[in-house]
Design a protein around this motif. Structure first.
Motif, PDB file in Angstrom:
ATOM      1  N   GLU A 151       1.643   7.343   1.436  1.00 44.92           N
ATOM      2  CA  GLU A 151       0.891   8.557   1.781  1.00 44.92           C
ATOM      3  C   GLU A 151      -0.608   8.304   1.926  1.00 44.92           C
ATOM      4  O   GLU A 151      -1.196   8.575   2.958  1.00 44.92           O
ATOM      5  CB  GLU A 151       1.151   9.651   0.738  1.00 44.92           C
ATOM      6  CG  GLU A 151       2.596  10.092   0.660  1.00 44.92           C
ATOM      7  CD  GLU A 151       3.155  10.578   1.989  1.00 44.92           C
ATOM      8  OE1 GLU A 151       2.452  11.307   2.719  1.00 44.92           O
ATOM      9  OE2 GLU A 151       4.300  10.203   2.313  1.00 44.92           O
ATOM     10  N   SER A 152      -1.218   7.781   0.879  1.00 48.57           N
ATOM     11  CA  SER A 152      -2.675   7.588   0.908  1.00 48.57           C
ATOM     12  C   SER A 152      -3.066   6.341   1.683  1.00 48.57           C
ATOM     13  O   SER A 152      -4.213   6.214   2.108  1.00 48.57           O
ATOM     14  CB  SER A 152      -3.219   7.466  -0.519  1.00 48.57           C
ATOM     15  OG  SER A 152      -2.811   6.234  -1.103  1.00 48.57           O
ATOM     16  N   LEU A 153      -2.124   5.413   1.859  1.00 47.10           N
ATOM     17  CA  LEU A 153      -2.334   4.117   2.503  1.00 47.10           C
ATOM     18  C   LEU A 153      -3.246   3.190   1.698  1.00 47.10           C
ATOM     19  O   LEU A 153      -3.591   2.109   2.155  1.00 47.10           O
ATOM     20  CB  LEU A 153      -2.847   4.263   3.940  1.00 47.10           C
ATOM     21  CG  LEU A 153      -1.955   5.065   4.888  1.00 47.10           C
ATOM     22  CD1 LEU A 153      -2.581   5.118   6.279  1.00 47.10           C
ATOM     23  CD2 LEU A 153      -0.556   4.499   4.956  1.00 47.10           C
ATOM     24  N   ARG A 154      -3.618   3.588   0.490  1.00 47.32           N
ATOM     25  CA  ARG A 154      -4.447   2.709  -0.344  1.00 47.32           C
ATOM     26  C   ARG A 154      -3.608   1.570  -0.898  1.00 47.32           C
ATOM     27  O   ARG A 154      -2.438   1.739  -1.229  1.00 47.32           O
ATOM     28  CB  ARG A 154      -5.072   3.494  -1.494  1.00 47.32           C
ATOM     29  CG  ARG A 154      -6.180   4.406  -1.022  1.00 47.32           C
ATOM     30  CD  ARG A 154      -6.938   4.971  -2.173  1.00 47.32           C
ATOM     31  NE  ARG A 154      -8.038   5.778  -1.668  1.00 47.32           N
ATOM     32  CZ  ARG A 154      -8.794   6.520  -2.411  1.00 47.32           C
ATOM     33  NH1 ARG A 154      -8.594   6.562  -3.708  1.00 47.32           N
ATOM     34  NH2 ARG A 154      -9.761   7.214  -1.879  1.00 47.32           N
TER      35      ARG A 154
ATOM     36  N   THR B  96      -7.878   0.664   2.282  1.00 49.16           N
ATOM     37  CA  THR B  96      -6.639   0.772   3.041  1.00 49.16           C
ATOM     38  C   THR B  96      -6.579  -0.385   4.031  1.00 49.16           C
ATOM     39  O   THR B  96      -7.590  -1.066   4.255  1.00 49.16           O
ATOM     40  CB  THR B  96      -6.605   2.103   3.815  1.00 49.16           C
ATOM     41  OG1 THR B  96      -7.697   2.110   4.730  1.00 49.16           O
ATOM     42  CG2 THR B  96      -6.693   3.300   2.888  1.00 49.16           C
TER      43      THR B  96
ATOM     44  N   PHE C 186       0.834  -1.202   0.000  1.00 51.17           N
ATOM     45  CA  PHE C 186       0.000   0.000   0.000  1.00 51.17           C
ATOM     46  C   PHE C 186       0.865   1.246   0.000  1.00 51.17           C
ATOM     47  O   PHE C 186       2.001   1.238   0.451  1.00 51.17           O
ATOM     48  CB  PHE C 186      -1.005  -0.003   1.163  1.00 51.17           C
ATOM     49  CG  PHE C 186      -0.422  -0.176   2.536  1.00 51.17           C
ATOM     50  CD1 PHE C 186      -0.183   0.918   3.347  1.00 51.17           C
ATOM     51  CD2 PHE C 186      -0.143  -1.443   3.031  1.00 51.17           C
ATOM     52  CE1 PHE C 186       0.344   0.758   4.619  1.00 51.17           C
ATOM     53  CE2 PHE C 186       0.366  -1.611   4.305  1.00 51.17           C
ATOM     54  CZ  PHE C 186       0.626  -0.499   5.104  1.00 51.17           C
ATOM     55  N   ASP C 187       0.314   2.320  -0.561  1.00 49.08           N
ATOM     56  CA  ASP C 187       1.013   3.586  -0.742  1.00 49.08           C
ATOM     57  C   ASP C 187       1.346   4.220   0.606  1.00 49.08           C
ATOM     58  O   ASP C 187       0.547   4.191   1.536  1.00 49.08           O
ATOM     59  CB  ASP C 187       0.131   4.534  -1.564  1.00 49.08           C
ATOM     60  CG  ASP C 187       0.811   5.847  -1.834  1.00 49.08           C
ATOM     61  OD1 ASP C 187       1.709   5.881  -2.687  1.00 49.08           O
ATOM     62  OD2 ASP C 187       0.450   6.847  -1.164  1.00 49.08           O
TER      63      ASP C 187
ATOM     64  N   ARG D  87      -8.096  -1.373  -4.444  1.00 49.22           N
ATOM     65  CA  ARG D  87      -7.372  -0.122  -4.736  1.00 49.22           C
ATOM     66  C   ARG D  87      -8.042   1.084  -4.081  1.00 49.22           C
ATOM     67  O   ARG D  87      -7.413   2.124  -3.907  1.00 49.22           O
ATOM     68  CB  ARG D  87      -7.262   0.103  -6.245  1.00 49.22           C
ATOM     69  CG  ARG D  87      -6.173  -0.711  -6.888  1.00 49.22           C
ATOM     70  CD  ARG D  87      -5.873  -0.262  -8.309  1.00 49.22           C
ATOM     71  NE  ARG D  87      -4.935  -1.183  -8.925  1.00 49.22           N
ATOM     72  CZ  ARG D  87      -5.284  -2.218  -9.691  1.00 49.22           C
ATOM     73  NH1 ARG D  87      -6.560  -2.441  -9.957  1.00 49.22           N
ATOM     74  NH2 ARG D  87      -4.374  -3.013 -10.194  1.00 49.22           N
ATOM     75  N   GLU D  88      -9.300   0.953  -3.744  1.00 51.16           N
ATOM     76  CA  GLU D  88     -10.036   2.024  -3.064  1.00 51.16           C
ATOM     77  C   GLU D  88     -10.024   1.848  -1.546  1.00 51.16           C
ATOM     78  O   GLU D  88     -10.623   2.633  -0.825  1.00 51.16           O
ATOM     79  CB  GLU D  88     -11.492   2.060  -3.560  1.00 51.16           C
ATOM     80  CG  GLU D  88     -11.633   2.303  -5.053  1.00 51.16           C
ATOM     81  CD  GLU D  88     -11.026   3.624  -5.489  1.00 51.16           C
ATOM     82  OE1 GLU D  88     -11.211   4.634  -4.776  1.00 51.16           O
ATOM     83  OE2 GLU D  88     -10.331   3.645  -6.530  1.00 51.16           O
TER      84      GLU D  88
ATOM     85  N   THR E  91      -1.957  -0.824  -3.396  1.00 47.91           N
ATOM     86  CA  THR E  91      -1.529  -0.724  -4.787  1.00 47.91           C
ATOM     87  C   THR E  91      -1.381  -2.109  -5.407  1.00 47.91           C
ATOM     88  O   THR E  91      -1.507  -2.268  -6.611  1.00 47.91           O
ATOM     89  CB  THR E  91      -0.193   0.030  -4.914  1.00 47.91           C
ATOM     90  OG1 THR E  91       0.799  -0.633  -4.122  1.00 47.91           O
ATOM     91  CG2 THR E  91      -0.335   1.474  -4.457  1.00 47.91           C
TER      92      THR E  91
ATOM     93  N   GLU F 160      -8.051   4.231  11.875  1.00 50.87           N
ATOM     94  CA  GLU F 160      -7.008   4.850  11.066  1.00 50.87           C
ATOM     95  C   GLU F 160      -5.924   5.443  11.962  1.00 50.87           C
ATOM     96  O   GLU F 160      -4.722   5.267  11.715  1.00 50.87           O
ATOM     97  CB  GLU F 160      -7.592   5.935  10.159  1.00 50.87           C
ATOM     98  CG  GLU F 160      -6.555   6.617   9.295  1.00 50.87           C
ATOM     99  CD  GLU F 160      -7.154   7.645   8.330  1.00 50.87           C
ATOM    100  OE1 GLU F 160      -6.342   8.292   7.634  1.00 50.87           O
ATOM    101  OE2 GLU F 160      -8.372   7.796   8.275  1.00 50.87           O
TER     102      GLU F 160
END
Length: 196
Positions: A107-110, A133, A104-105, A130-131, A112, A143
């Motif tokens: 920054e966005s924590l989504r 986290t 997962f990314d 992908r949408e 990948t 979170e």
């Protein structure tokens, strides 16, 4: 492996076993017509001893008055192709692993990348994931809690975190997991591996 004298008696397609004279003429026609200023393509070159190697060709037509000359800059891409093949092989290993692997990314924590084992167990498609986290599949972690939990990794205080938690499938059923988490600085993301 050729001397300069030998090369003066050769043509470009003499060292290109995959490209014949007619095909080579078709390739260079856009340069001759002025439709293109430069062509870039990959092919194979053959050494004097008959061995071959992968190359990337940058080809231009340099005009001087009514005549001109083709200038080719050649990059040996053997290592790059081998590296790409190895990356593809490793990607298949990750994808086919029975362990659940999540990336997962930072920054966005989504997510990948989520491998097949994880998608199958969770019941989500890659488009759905992908949408999402990591805390979307952890019913017992918010979170804020998740960000606090991974802070030592991002700060560099720890190289890996190992913890137990619960994941929730798309159908709502929970399952216990042991997680190995690490931060990958080069890719700008996180890697989660689950072991039952």
């Amino acid at each position: 492996g050729y001397s300069m004298d030998e090369m003066r008696d050769m043509t470009a397609f003499d060292i290109k076993p995959e490209i014949g004279e007619e095909q080579f003429k078709e390739i260079i026609q856009p340069l001759k017509d002025g439709a293109e200023k430069q062509l870039v393509f990959e092919t194979v070159h053959m050494r004097k001893d008959g061995s071959t190697y992968d190359v990337e060709v940058y080809l231009q037509l340099m005009r001087e008055g009514e005549s001109g000359a083709f200038v080719a800059i050649i990059n040996d891409i053997t290592e790059r192709k081998a590296s790409a093949a190895e990356n593809e092989r490793l990607g298949r290993i990750v994808e086919e692993s029975l362990n659940e692997i999540y990336i997962f990314d930072a920054e966005s924590l989504r997510f990948t990348k989520v491998n097949h084992g994880a998608r199958r167990n969770l019941g989500y498609s890659m488009d759905e994931l992908r949408e999402m986290t990591p805390f979307d599949i952890k019913p017992d972690v918010s979170e804020e809690q998740f960000l606090e939990m991974i802070k030592p990794l991002k700060d560099g205080a720890q190289g890996q975190l190992v913890f137990e938690t619960v994941h929730r499938r798309k159908d709502g059923t929970p399952y216990d997991v042991e997680i190995y988490t690490q931060f990958m600085r080069e890719g700008g993301g996180w890697s989660l591996r689950r072991h039952d």
